[in-house]
Design an enzyme around this catalytic site. Structure first.
Site, PDB file in Angstrom:
ATOM      1  N   ARG A 179       0.773  -0.879  -0.017  1.00 29.52           N
ATOM      2  CA  ARG A 179      -0.128  -0.131  -0.345  1.00 29.52           C
ATOM      3  C   ARG A 179       0.887   1.432  -0.304  1.00 29.52           C
ATOM      4  O   ARG A 179       1.103   2.024  -0.498  1.00 29.52           O
ATOM      5  CB  ARG A 179      -0.739  -0.030   0.575  1.00 29.52           C
ATOM      6  CG  ARG A 179      -1.958  -0.608   1.339  1.00 29.52           C
ATOM      7  CD  ARG A 179      -2.785  -1.364   2.678  1.00 29.52           C
ATOM      8  NE  ARG A 179      -3.704  -2.710   2.185  1.00 29.52           N
ATOM      9  CZ  ARG A 179      -4.863  -2.596   1.563  1.00 29.52           C
ATOM     10  NH1 ARG A 179      -5.290  -1.369   1.421  1.00 29.52           N
ATOM     11  NH2 ARG A 179      -5.731  -3.632   2.073  1.00 29.52           N
ATOM     12  N   SER A 234       8.153   4.087  15.883  1.00 28.63           N
ATOM     13  CA  SER A 234       9.427   4.486  15.265  1.00 28.63           C
ATOM     14  C   SER A 234       8.957   5.127  13.550  1.00 28.63           C
ATOM     15  O   SER A 234       9.741   5.586  13.308  1.00 28.63           O
ATOM     16  CB  SER A 234       9.892   3.244  15.206  1.00 28.63           C
ATOM     17  OG  SER A 234      10.972   2.833  16.517  1.00 28.63           O
ATOM     18  N   LYS A 281      16.706  -9.902  17.856  1.00 26.03           N
ATOM     19  CA  LYS A 281      18.316  -8.560  18.250  1.00 26.03           C
ATOM     20  C   LYS A 281      18.985  -9.723  17.785  1.00 26.03           C
ATOM     21  O   LYS A 281      20.681  -9.794  17.365  1.00 26.03           O
ATOM     22  CB  LYS A 281      17.902  -7.985  19.171  1.00 26.03           C
ATOM     23  CG  LYS A 281      17.175  -6.835  18.801  1.00 26.03           C
ATOM     24  CD  LYS A 281      17.722  -5.584  20.037  1.00 26.03           C
ATOM     25  CE  LYS A 281      16.623  -4.753  20.768  1.00 26.03           C
ATOM     26  NZ  LYS A 281      17.015  -3.744  21.033  1.00 26.03           N
ATOM     27  N   ASN A 302      20.393  -4.122  16.721  1.00 28.46           N
ATOM     28  CA  ASN A 302      19.489  -3.290  16.751  1.00 28.46           C
ATOM     29  C   ASN A 302      19.592  -2.386  15.506  1.00 28.46           C
ATOM     30  O   ASN A 302      18.382  -1.702  15.027  1.00 28.46           O
ATOM     31  CB  ASN A 302      19.535  -2.109  18.165  1.00 28.46           C
ATOM     32  CG  ASN A 302      19.752  -1.190  17.834  1.00 28.46           C
ATOM     33  OD1 ASN A 302      21.391  -1.050  17.459  1.00 28.46           O
ATOM     34  ND2 ASN A 302      19.058   0.040  18.245  1.00 28.46           N
ATOM     35  N   ASP A 317      22.040   0.971  20.911  1.00 26.49           N
ATOM     36  CA  ASP A 317      21.264   0.346  21.974  1.00 26.49           C
ATOM     37  C   ASP A 317      21.973   1.464  23.995  1.00 26.49           C
ATOM     38  O   ASP A 317      21.611   1.848  24.360  1.00 26.49           O
ATOM     39  CB  ASP A 317      21.014  -1.028  22.489  1.00 26.49           C
ATOM     40  CG  ASP A 317      19.964  -1.105  21.731  1.00 26.49           C
ATOM     41  OD1 ASP A 317      18.957  -0.418  21.506  1.00 26.49           O
ATOM     42  OD2 ASP A 317      19.202  -2.741  21.235  1.00 26.49           O
ATOM     43  N   GLY A 343      18.906  -9.191  24.213  1.00 25.47           N
ATOM     44  CA  GLY A 343      20.146  -8.453  23.708  1.00 25.47           C
ATOM     45  C   GLY A 343      20.047  -7.092  24.263  1.00 25.47           C
ATOM     46  O   GLY A 343      20.943  -6.567  23.817  1.00 25.47           O
ATOM     47  N   ARG A 368      20.442 -18.780  30.389  1.00 24.11           N
ATOM     48  CA  ARG A 368      20.877 -17.288  29.673  1.00 24.11           C
ATOM     49  C   ARG A 368      21.163 -16.135  30.133  1.00 24.11           C
ATOM     50  O   ARG A 368      21.935 -16.064  29.543  1.00 24.11           O
ATOM     51  CB  ARG A 368      19.286 -17.156  28.908  1.00 24.11           C
ATOM     52  CG  ARG A 368      18.153 -17.621  28.546  1.00 24.11           C
ATOM     53  CD  ARG A 368      17.369 -17.597  27.750  1.00 24.11           C
ATOM     54  NE  ARG A 368      17.591 -16.580  26.796  1.00 24.11           N
ATOM     55  CZ  ARG A 368      16.840 -15.287  25.808  1.00 24.11           C
ATOM     56  NH1 ARG A 368      15.881 -14.737  26.734  1.00 24.11           N
ATOM     57  NH2 ARG A 368      17.757 -14.324  25.508  1.00 24.11           N
ATOM     58  N   MET A 401       4.180  -4.161  28.362  1.00 22.23           N
ATOM     59  CA  MET A 401       4.657  -3.689  26.946  1.00 22.23           C
ATOM     60  C   MET A 401       3.274  -3.564  26.459  1.00 22.23           C
ATOM     61  O   MET A 401       2.648  -4.771  26.614  1.00 22.23           O
ATOM     62  CB  MET A 401       5.201  -4.154  25.857  1.00 22.23           C
ATOM     63  CG  MET A 401       5.530  -3.120  24.337  1.00 22.23           C
ATOM     64  SD  MET A 401       6.379  -4.383  23.678  1.00 22.23           S
ATOM     65  CE  MET A 401       8.039  -4.265  23.650  1.00 22.23           C
ATOM     66  N   GLY A 446      10.998   4.414  28.961  1.00 20.79           N
ATOM     67  CA  GLY A 446      11.922   4.086  27.824  1.00 20.79           C
ATOM     68  C   GLY A 446      11.763   5.151  26.499  1.00 20.79           C
ATOM     69  O   GLY A 446      12.582   4.722  25.829  1.00 20.79           O
ATOM     70  N   GLN A 453      18.604   6.882  20.836  1.00 21.55           N
ATOM     71  CA  GLN A 453      19.423   5.202  20.232  1.00 21.55           C
ATOM     72  C   GLN A 453      18.779   5.432  18.698  1.00 21.55           C
ATOM     73  O   GLN A 453      19.710   5.339  17.463  1.00 21.55           O
ATOM     74  CB  GLN A 453      18.693   3.833  20.701  1.00 21.55           C
ATOM     75  CG  GLN A 453      17.223   3.257  20.734  1.00 21.55           C
ATOM     76  CD  GLN A 453      16.561   2.967  19.211  1.00 21.55           C
ATOM     77  OE1 GLN A 453      17.452   2.281  18.384  1.00 21.55           O
ATOM     78  NE2 GLN A 453      15.463   3.888  19.098  1.00 21.55           N
TER      79      GLN A 453
END
Length: 490
Positions: A179, A234, A281, A302, A317, A343, A368, A401, A446, A453
């Site tokens: 579009r 963004s 990421k 990023n 970042d 990330g 992790r 979020m 944030g 960034q």
């Protein structure tokens, strides 16, 4: 080819209301009148007094529309629209209304085909057959369920060979590029409206956020790859910066299913760069041809910049994270607890490694956390971080979020430190930040990091700094619109 025109789709329960809504359209070039949505279809009434060209459509239920009458009745309505001078009449290819096509000699006829399930395997042969009818405009709309589903439409556009009379649409969120980048798909029209389930954007969004009037075949393409990305600010930030800097570029959301999906689409469309967010990421770090040293150290990117057919990965970042803290608190000697091990957590740990702080990474998955700590100067800590064990708490998880705004990564009684920094920016005040403020902590949202960034990404891509304040202003405006739209949901 000339730049694509905007068609705004108008629906209504009555002919009178359809006409009223038609006359409210101010920024589109044409109006599609959906007669199938009214319960009292009156062709003459729908056309009377129009101030701009119209496309009359009466879509049957078997082609995704609302008309439940007979095919003879539908043929009569469309023929009447043609006779009364409607600029265009939309006729479904499967309807086989050959008499109307013959009567019109193809002129003013939009021959359309819609597949609401998939991209049909016979897309090319279908397009050729529809072209062979002599219809002035051939419209093919297909359901896209991944970004790579846009590629067959792009291939069709390059094979078609005719300079005009084609409209190619990918329905659904994965088809947004078809579009906004209509010129790249050789489409003469781009449909706008309120049919969200079909992936339509409003005319205002197409003009104000994406600046489609200025988007051409040569416009440079950037975007945000992630999942989900529908409520990212963004696109608003970068498109405002591109516009203010007078750069021929546009920035889109790329809701990839997986890394291969994005790579296939992005290579085909020829992106110049991309921002990378959750959950890609780490995975896209492995897909780029090269990476800057900071990205290699973090093991995550990023940002992607495309040059001479090669993709280079970067990571802004770390810079973005530190910028908001510089005027809020001194870091020397502070104890920092990082929540998460992806990330973003790695980037934060690397950034803090340049300061004299004690950094611990806390994650539900201890393995992790240990992997992330090995790449940095951090150590691992228990989950959840014990009370009294930190001065600065940084949430690097997506918990809280939009749309899961009622969630928080930590119970309120664990917020015993000095400052809480939440990398989530939508909503601007997460549950975590609200509870931290009530507990007496300083808070950092944030959005500050996002803007910082993003400014670095813009500079890396363009070699120029974005105009002061323009990205933050655009982000705040878009967040306000998200909140307003949610308030209107019943």
């Amino acid at each position: 080819m000339s730049k694509p025109l905007i068609v705004e789709t108008v629906t209504a329960p009555t002919t009178a209301e359809l006409r009223r809504r038609r006359d409210e359209v101010t920024d589109a070039d044409l109006v599609e009148l959906r007669l199938d949505t009214v319960h009292d279809p009156n062709v003459a009434g729908a056309l009377a007094g129009r101030r701009r060209p119209v496309i009359v459509t009466c879509r049957p239920t078997w082609e995704g529309g609302h008309f439940t009458g007979s095919e003879d009745e539908r043929r009569r309505l469309l023929t009447e629209a043609f006779v009364l001078g409607a600029e265009y009449v939309d006729v479904e290819w499967r309807a086989q209304f050959d008499d109307l096509l013959s009567r019109a000699g193809g002129r003013r006829i939009v021959l359309s085909s819609h597949d609401f399930d998939t991209v049909p395997h016979d897309l090319v042969s279908r397009a050729h057959a529809m072209r062979a009818t002599g219809a002035e405009v051939v419209k093919l709309a297909v359901r896209t369920r991944q970004l790579r589903d846009c590629v067959p439409l792009l291939d069709l556009a390059s094979r078609d060979g005719r300079p005009d009379g084609l409209v190619l649409i990918g329905m659904g969120e994965h088809g947004l590029a078809t579009r906004v980048l209509a010129a790249r798909f050789t489409s003469i029209w781009m449909y706008a409206g309120a049919q969200i389930e079909a992936g339509q954007l409003t005319t205002a969004s197409m003009l104000d956020e994406y600046g489609v009037r200025s988007v051409s075949e040569s416009t440079q393409i950037y975007g945000l790859v992630g999942r989900p990305v529908a409520h990212s600010v963004s696109p608003a930030m970068f498109n405002a910066a591109f516009r203010t800097a007078r750069l021929d570029a546009v920035y889109l959301p790329f809701p990839a299913v997986d890394v291969d999906d994005f790579v296939t689409f992005a290579k085909a469309i020829g992106i110049k760069g991309a921002s990378v967010t959750i959950p890609f990421k780490l995975a896209l770090f492995e897909a780029v041809d090269d990476a800057y040293s900071v990205a290699r150290r973090i093991g995550a990117i990023n940002t992607i910049r495309a040059s001479d057919g090669r993709w280079v990965g970067g990571n802004t970042d770390a810079i973005g994270f530190l910028a908001p803290l510089s005027h809020r608190m001194g870091l020397t000697g502070q104890r920092v607890a990082i929540l998460g091990a992806g990330g973003a957590a790695r980037s934060v740990a690397i950034a803090l490694g340049s300061t004299s702080v004690d950094v611990r990474i806390h994650a539900r998955d201890r393995r992790r956390a240990e992997e992330a700590a090995m790449l940095t100067s951090a150590t691992t800590g228990d989950w959840p971080p014990p009370r009294g064990s930190w001065d600065l708490l940084v949430n690097c998880t997506p918990v809280g979020m939009y749309p899961r705004v009622d969630e928080t990564p930590l119970p309120a009684d664990y917020l015993t430190g000095r400052c809480v920094y939440d990398l989530v920016y939508n909503p601007p005040e997460t549950r975590l930040l609200c509870e931290a403020a009530k507990a007496g902590c300083d808070t950092v949202g944030g959005l500050d990091m996002l803007v910082a960034q993003a400014q670095e990404q813009f500079y890396w891509w363009t070699g120029a700094r974005p105009p002061a304040g323009i990205m933050r202003k655009a982000a705040l405006k878009r967040l306000t619109e998200f909140i307003r739209d949610e308030d209107h949901v019943v």
